[in-house]
Design a protein around this motif. Structure first.
Motif, PDB file in Angstrom:
ATOM      1  N   TYR A  75       0.821  -1.211   0.000  1.00  0.00           N
ATOM      2  CA  TYR A  75       0.000   0.000   0.000  1.00  0.00           C
ATOM      3  C   TYR A  75       0.856   1.263   0.000  1.00  0.00           C
ATOM      4  CZ  TYR A  75      -4.623  -2.104   0.395  1.00  0.00           C
ATOM      5  OH  TYR A  75      -5.799  -2.780   0.131  1.00  0.00           O
ATOM      6  N   SER A  76       2.070   1.189   0.534  1.00  0.00           N
ATOM      7  CA  SER A  76       2.952   2.361   0.499  1.00  0.00           C
ATOM      8  C   SER A  76       3.390   2.694  -0.917  1.00  0.00           C
ATOM      9  CB  SER A  76       4.191   2.116   1.377  1.00  0.00           C
ATOM     10  OG  SER A  76       5.140   1.285   0.730  1.00  0.00           O
ATOM     11  N   LEU A  77       3.202   1.747  -1.846  1.00  0.00           N
ATOM     12  CA  LEU A  77       3.581   1.947  -3.242  1.00  0.00           C
ATOM     13  C   LEU A  77       2.414   2.431  -4.104  1.00  0.00           C
ATOM     14  CD1 LEU A  77       5.764  -1.277  -3.729  1.00  0.00           C
ATOM     15  CD2 LEU A  77       6.554   1.040  -3.208  1.00  0.00           C
ATOM     16  N   GLN A  78       1.265   2.664  -3.486  1.00  0.00           N
ATOM     17  CA  GLN A  78       0.106   3.151  -4.238  1.00  0.00           C
ATOM     18  C   GLN A  78       0.291   4.629  -4.585  1.00  0.00           C
ATOM     19  OE1 GLN A  78      -4.789   2.871  -4.093  1.00  0.00           O
ATOM     20  NE2 GLN A  78      -3.643   2.725  -2.172  1.00  0.00           N
ATOM     21  N   VAL A  79       0.120   4.958  -5.855  1.00  0.00           N
ATOM     22  CA  VAL A  79       0.232   6.345  -6.321  1.00  0.00           C
ATOM     23  C   VAL A  79      -1.177   6.941  -6.315  1.00  0.00           C
ATOM     24  CG1 VAL A  79       0.947   7.876  -8.189  1.00  0.00           C
ATOM     25  CG2 VAL A  79       2.220   5.766  -7.743  1.00  0.00           C
ATOM     26  N   LEU A  80      -1.379   7.938  -5.479  1.00  0.00           N
ATOM     27  CA  LEU A  80      -2.697   8.542  -5.304  1.00  0.00           C
ATOM     28  C   LEU A  80      -2.856   9.784  -6.177  1.00  0.00           C
ATOM     29  CD1 LEU A  80      -2.807   8.148  -1.430  1.00  0.00           C
ATOM     30  CD2 LEU A  80      -3.999   6.743  -3.123  1.00  0.00           C
ATOM     31  N   PRO A  81      -4.082  10.178  -6.506  1.00  0.00           N
ATOM     32  CA  PRO A  81      -4.295  11.345  -7.383  1.00  0.00           C
ATOM     33  C   PRO A  81      -3.929  12.651  -6.688  1.00  0.00           C
ATOM     34  CG  PRO A  81      -6.386  10.539  -6.540  1.00  0.00           C
ATOM     35  CD  PRO A  81      -5.355   9.548  -6.105  1.00  0.00           C
ATOM     36  N   CYS A  93      -2.283   7.310 -11.568  1.00  0.00           N
ATOM     37  CA  CYS A  93      -2.543   6.496 -10.380  1.00  0.00           C
ATOM     38  C   CYS A  93      -2.361   5.002 -10.661  1.00  0.00           C
ATOM     39  CB  CYS A  93      -3.946   6.753  -9.873  1.00  0.00           C
ATOM     40  SG  CYS A  93      -4.268   8.493  -9.580  1.00  0.00           S
ATOM     41  N   GLY A  94      -2.261   4.253  -9.583  1.00  0.00           N
ATOM     42  CA  GLY A  94      -2.030   2.813  -9.632  1.00  0.00           C
ATOM     43  C   GLY A  94      -1.001   2.457  -8.574  1.00  0.00           C
ATOM     44  N   PHE A  95      -0.079   1.575  -8.916  1.00  0.00           N
ATOM     45  CA  PHE A  95       1.007   1.208  -8.008  1.00  0.00           C
ATOM     46  C   PHE A  95       2.337   1.361  -8.731  1.00  0.00           C
ATOM     47  CE2 PHE A  95      -2.617  -0.638  -6.012  1.00  0.00           C
ATOM     48  CZ  PHE A  95      -2.322  -0.729  -4.658  1.00  0.00           C
ATOM     49  N   ARG A  96       3.316   1.911  -8.031  1.00  0.00           N
ATOM     50  CA  ARG A  96       4.690   1.965  -8.540  1.00  0.00           C
ATOM     51  C   ARG A  96       5.389   0.656  -8.181  1.00  0.00           C
ATOM     52  NH1 ARG A  96       4.799   5.079  -3.773  1.00  0.00           N
ATOM     53  NH2 ARG A  96       4.200   7.021  -4.802  1.00  0.00           N
ATOM     54  N   GLY A  97       6.495   0.373  -8.845  1.00  0.00           N
ATOM     55  CA  GLY A  97       7.178  -0.906  -8.639  1.00  0.00           C
ATOM     56  C   GLY A  97       8.037  -0.984  -7.405  1.00  0.00           C
ATOM     57  N   SER A  98       8.487   0.161  -6.898  1.00  0.00           N
ATOM     58  CA  SER A  98       9.324   0.196  -5.698  1.00  0.00           C
ATOM     59  C   SER A  98       9.446   1.649  -5.262  1.00  0.00           C
ATOM     60  CB  SER A  98      10.710  -0.388  -5.978  1.00  0.00           C
ATOM     61  OG  SER A  98      11.487   0.511  -6.759  1.00  0.00           O
ATOM     62  N   GLU A 110      -1.367   8.970   4.560  1.00  0.00           N
ATOM     63  CA  GLU A 110      -2.529   8.809   3.693  1.00  0.00           C
ATOM     64  C   GLU A 110      -2.411   9.557   2.383  1.00  0.00           C
ATOM     65  OE1 GLU A 110      -6.272   8.719   5.273  1.00  0.00           O
ATOM     66  OE2 GLU A 110      -5.686   7.449   6.925  1.00  0.00           O
ATOM     67  N   GLU A 111      -1.702  10.670   2.374  1.00  0.00           N
ATOM     68  CA  GLU A 111      -1.565  11.444   1.147  1.00  0.00           C
ATOM     69  C   GLU A 111      -0.087  11.646   0.856  1.00  0.00           C
ATOM     70  OE1 GLU A 111      -3.749  15.029   1.095  1.00  0.00           O
ATOM     71  OE2 GLU A 111      -5.645  14.093   1.664  1.00  0.00           O
ATOM     72  N   VAL A 112       0.271  11.441  -0.394  1.00  0.00           N
ATOM     73  CA  VAL A 112       1.658  11.591  -0.813  1.00  0.00           C
ATOM     74  C   VAL A 112       1.732  12.726  -1.816  1.00  0.00           C
ATOM     75  CG1 VAL A 112       3.621  10.462  -1.901  1.00  0.00           C
ATOM     76  CG2 VAL A 112       2.069   9.128  -0.477  1.00  0.00           C
ATOM     77  N   SER A 113       2.580  13.698  -1.552  1.00  0.00           N
ATOM     78  CA  SER A 113       2.721  14.802  -2.492  1.00  0.00           C
ATOM     79  C   SER A 113       3.383  14.306  -3.767  1.00  0.00           C
ATOM     80  CB  SER A 113       3.563  15.920  -1.866  1.00  0.00           C
ATOM     81  OG  SER A 113       4.831  15.422  -1.475  1.00  0.00           O
ATOM     82  N   SER A 140      -9.626  -2.893   0.606  1.00  0.00           N
ATOM     83  CA  SER A 140     -10.375  -1.728   1.080  1.00  0.00           C
ATOM     84  C   SER A 140      -9.572  -0.437   1.014  1.00  0.00           C
ATOM     85  CB  SER A 140     -10.858  -1.966   2.516  1.00  0.00           C
ATOM     86  OG  SER A 140      -9.761  -2.185   3.393  1.00  0.00           O
ATOM     87  N   ARG A 141      -8.257  -0.546   1.008  1.00  0.00           N
ATOM     88  CA  ARG A 141      -7.419   0.660   0.937  1.00  0.00           C
ATOM     89  C   ARG A 141      -7.025   1.020  -0.495  1.00  0.00           C
ATOM     90  NH1 ARG A 141      -2.541   0.057   5.010  1.00  0.00           N
ATOM     91  NH2 ARG A 141      -3.005  -2.181   5.075  1.00  0.00           N
ATOM     92  N   VAL A 142      -7.481   0.241  -1.450  1.00  0.00           N
ATOM     93  CA  VAL A 142      -7.180   0.560  -2.851  1.00  0.00           C
ATOM     94  C   VAL A 142      -8.095   1.688  -3.308  1.00  0.00           C
ATOM     95  CG1 VAL A 142      -7.203  -0.289  -5.229  1.00  0.00           C
ATOM     96  CG2 VAL A 142      -6.420  -1.786  -3.370  1.00  0.00           C
ATOM     97  N   ASN A 143      -7.515   2.732  -3.903  1.00  0.00           N
ATOM     98  CA  ASN A 143      -8.312   3.799  -4.499  1.00  0.00           C
ATOM     99  C   ASN A 143      -8.767   3.296  -5.874  1.00  0.00           C
ATOM    100  OD1 ASN A 143      -9.315   6.139  -5.781  1.00  0.00           O
ATOM    101  ND2 ASN A 143      -8.020   7.451  -4.521  1.00  0.00           N
ATOM    102  N   ARG A 144      -9.879   2.575  -5.868  1.00  0.00           N
ATOM    103  CA  ARG A 144     -10.339   1.902  -7.082  1.00  0.00           C
ATOM    104  C   ARG A 144     -10.653   2.894  -8.195  1.00  0.00           C
ATOM    105  NH1 ARG A 144     -15.072  -0.774  -4.182  1.00  0.00           N
ATOM    106  NH2 ARG A 144     -15.823  -1.235  -6.295  1.00  0.00           N
ATOM    107  N   LYS A 145     -11.297   3.975  -7.852  1.00  0.00           N
ATOM    108  CA  LYS A 145     -11.662   4.970  -8.865  1.00  0.00           C
ATOM    109  C   LYS A 145     -10.421   5.545  -9.530  1.00  0.00           C
ATOM    110  CE  LYS A 145     -14.233   9.306  -9.447  1.00  0.00           C
ATOM    111  NZ  LYS A 145     -15.040  10.356  -8.757  1.00  0.00           N
ATOM    112  N   ALA A 146      -9.389   5.831  -8.734  1.00  0.00           N
ATOM    113  CA  ALA A 146      -8.158   6.408  -9.281  1.00  0.00           C
ATOM    114  C   ALA A 146      -7.427   5.394 -10.173  1.00  0.00           C
ATOM    115  CB  ALA A 146      -7.245   6.873  -8.152  1.00  0.00           C
ATOM    116  N   CYS A 147      -7.420   4.122  -9.769  1.00  0.00           N
ATOM    117  CA  CYS A 147      -6.774   3.094 -10.593  1.00  0.00           C
ATOM    118  C   CYS A 147      -7.456   2.976 -11.952  1.00  0.00           C
ATOM    119  CB  CYS A 147      -6.813   1.749  -9.876  1.00  0.00           C
ATOM    120  SG  CYS A 147      -5.641   1.562  -8.526  1.00  0.00           S
ATOM    121  N   ILE A 148      -8.784   3.024 -11.951  1.00  0.00           N
ATOM    122  CA  ILE A 148      -9.525   2.928 -13.208  1.00  0.00           C
ATOM    123  C   ILE A 148      -9.276   4.159 -14.077  1.00  0.00           C
ATOM    124  CG2 ILE A 148     -11.832   2.854 -14.216  1.00  0.00           C
ATOM    125  CD1 ILE A 148     -10.833   0.187 -13.048  1.00  0.00           C
ATOM    126  N   LYS A 149      -9.233   5.339 -13.462  1.00  0.00           N
ATOM    127  CA  LYS A 149      -8.885   6.561 -14.200  1.00  0.00           C
ATOM    128  C   LYS A 149      -7.484   6.441 -14.789  1.00  0.00           C
ATOM    129  CE  LYS A 149     -12.318   9.610 -13.719  1.00  0.00           C
ATOM    130  NZ  LYS A 149     -12.926  10.324 -14.871  1.00  0.00           N
TER     131      LYS A 149
END
Length: 368
Positions: A75-81, A93-98, A110-113, A140-149
């Motif tokens: 979850y720390s690798l999730q790229v948020l909008p 958005c999605g997940f970065r590899g590392s 919760e939010e990453v600049s 439950s912690r996946v930002n599903r809408k952002a991943c689809i965008k």
């Protein structure tokens, strides 16, 4: 080399039995310290972790690791909008590899600049979501809408996908990753399915195999990605005529020598026991293969000292071929291995958990 490999396969009846415990130790090492030759894979560390986790899952050994710790790391690798994404209507958005690009590991933040070039990668998003499922997470912690965008921002006019907003290759691998992400998140609005199906249809060669794209050489890996994508979309019968499906099955069956090769006139390779074998499973003609010859070849590539499987006999094992060696044996029904859900390249148990998650999401939609 071919003579050496042929000799190894001919002697495969004397190969050691499946060294399950050695392979468990190998995959656990892949989650800890990797040898220096893996340094080039640092930006795709999440995919290496997926091979190890999925291997442990098939071996029934996930309880031997700290699952929650790895869940938090993923979850720390999730790229948020961020606001720039919304202004440009381009979502990275999605997940970065590392965390290689410099984003610090902080699972509680919760939010990453925004960081320059900090984008989700379509393959990392796929392997990240699969890894969470394998570990028993409910997404439950996946930002599903952002991943689809994020998927919407990556599809090209011909139906194929870029891996990230920074561009790169566009081919069948990323069509498959996009299909898997859509299926897992139970939302196909992030891709134009008709365009993707057209891209797959146009990638069928004269020999009825499927290539990375139109006009390219047919290949076992791209054939799996194409067929599995269509299965997830439930569009196989629509995409191909009966003649084409018969030709496709024949092409796959002809890839077996002892194990499977990826292309005609190439040596057999452990990973194609899944790529081609999984395709045959999806096409309902897996019983037509020579099961014993395939098993003998796979076992001829295992390292019974340190664990793992290699590409060829008498070669060094690696994470990718180790996972697909175990996956190939799972397709064969090897005792002690969990069965697979080939279309997503995960265990049937993980796929069953996903179905339960989907039911929960759909119930929430109805209730709301």
């Amino acid at each position: 080399m071919k003579a050496k490999m042929a000799a190894a396969v001919c002697n495969s009846g004397t190969q050691s039995e499946f060294a399950k415990e050695k392979h468990v130790k190998f995959f656990k090492r892949c989650l800890q310290v990797l040898p220096s030759r893996y340094c080039s894979l640092d930006t795709t560390r999440l995919t290496v972790a997926f091979f190890a986790l999925s291997g442990l899952d098939l071996l029934g050994a996930l309880e031997t690791i700290n699952k929650q710790e790895i869940i938090d790391w993923i979850y720390s690798l999730q790229v948020l909008p961020d606001k720039d994404d919304e202004d440009k209507n381009l979502f990275r958005c999605g997940f970065r590899g590392s965390s290689t690009i410099g984003v610090p590991y902080n699972p509680s933040k919760e939010e990453v600049s925004a960081y320059p070039y900090d984008s989700g990668h379509i393959a990392m998003t796929y392997t990240g979501l699969c890894s969470l499922l394998l570990l028993g997470d409910d997404l439950s912690r996946v930002n599903r809408k952002a991943c689809i965008k994020g998927l919407q921002s990556l599809q090209l006019a011909d139906g194929s996908f870029y891996p990230s907003l920074e561009g790169g290759e566009n081919d069948m691998r990323f069509v498959y990753c996009a299909s898997c992400v859509s299926y897992i998140l139970d939302d196909w609005s992030g891709m134009d399915v008709d365009k993707a199906v057209s891209y797959i249809k146009n990638s069928m060669g004269y020999d009825f195999g499927l290539a990375q794209g139109p006009g390219l050489e047919t290949h076992g890996g791209s054939t799996f990605c194409a067929v599995a994508s269509l299965c997830l979309m439930n569009r196989v019968q629509e995409a191909f005529s009966d003649r084409q499906l018969d030709g496709l099955k024949r092409w796959c069956l002809f890839r077996q020598q002892s194990g499977f090769q990826g292309r005609p006139n190439k040596p057999t390779d452990t990973c194609y026991s899944f790529w081609v074998g999984g395709t045959l499973k999806l096409l309902d003609c897996y019983p037509l293969i020579d099961h014993m010859a395939n098993k003998d070849f796979i076992l001829s590539t295992q390292d019974t000292v340190v664990g793992g499987f290699a590409k060829w006999p008498d070669s060094h094992p690696d994470a990718l071929h180790s996972y697909f060696g175990v996956a190939g044996l799972s397709l064969l029904g090897e005792e002690g291995l969990q069965p697979m859900f080939p279309a997503l390249n995960i265990s049937q148990g993980a796929a069953n958990s996903l179905r339960s998650i989907h039911k929960s999401w759909r119930k929430q939609q109805v209730d709301s």
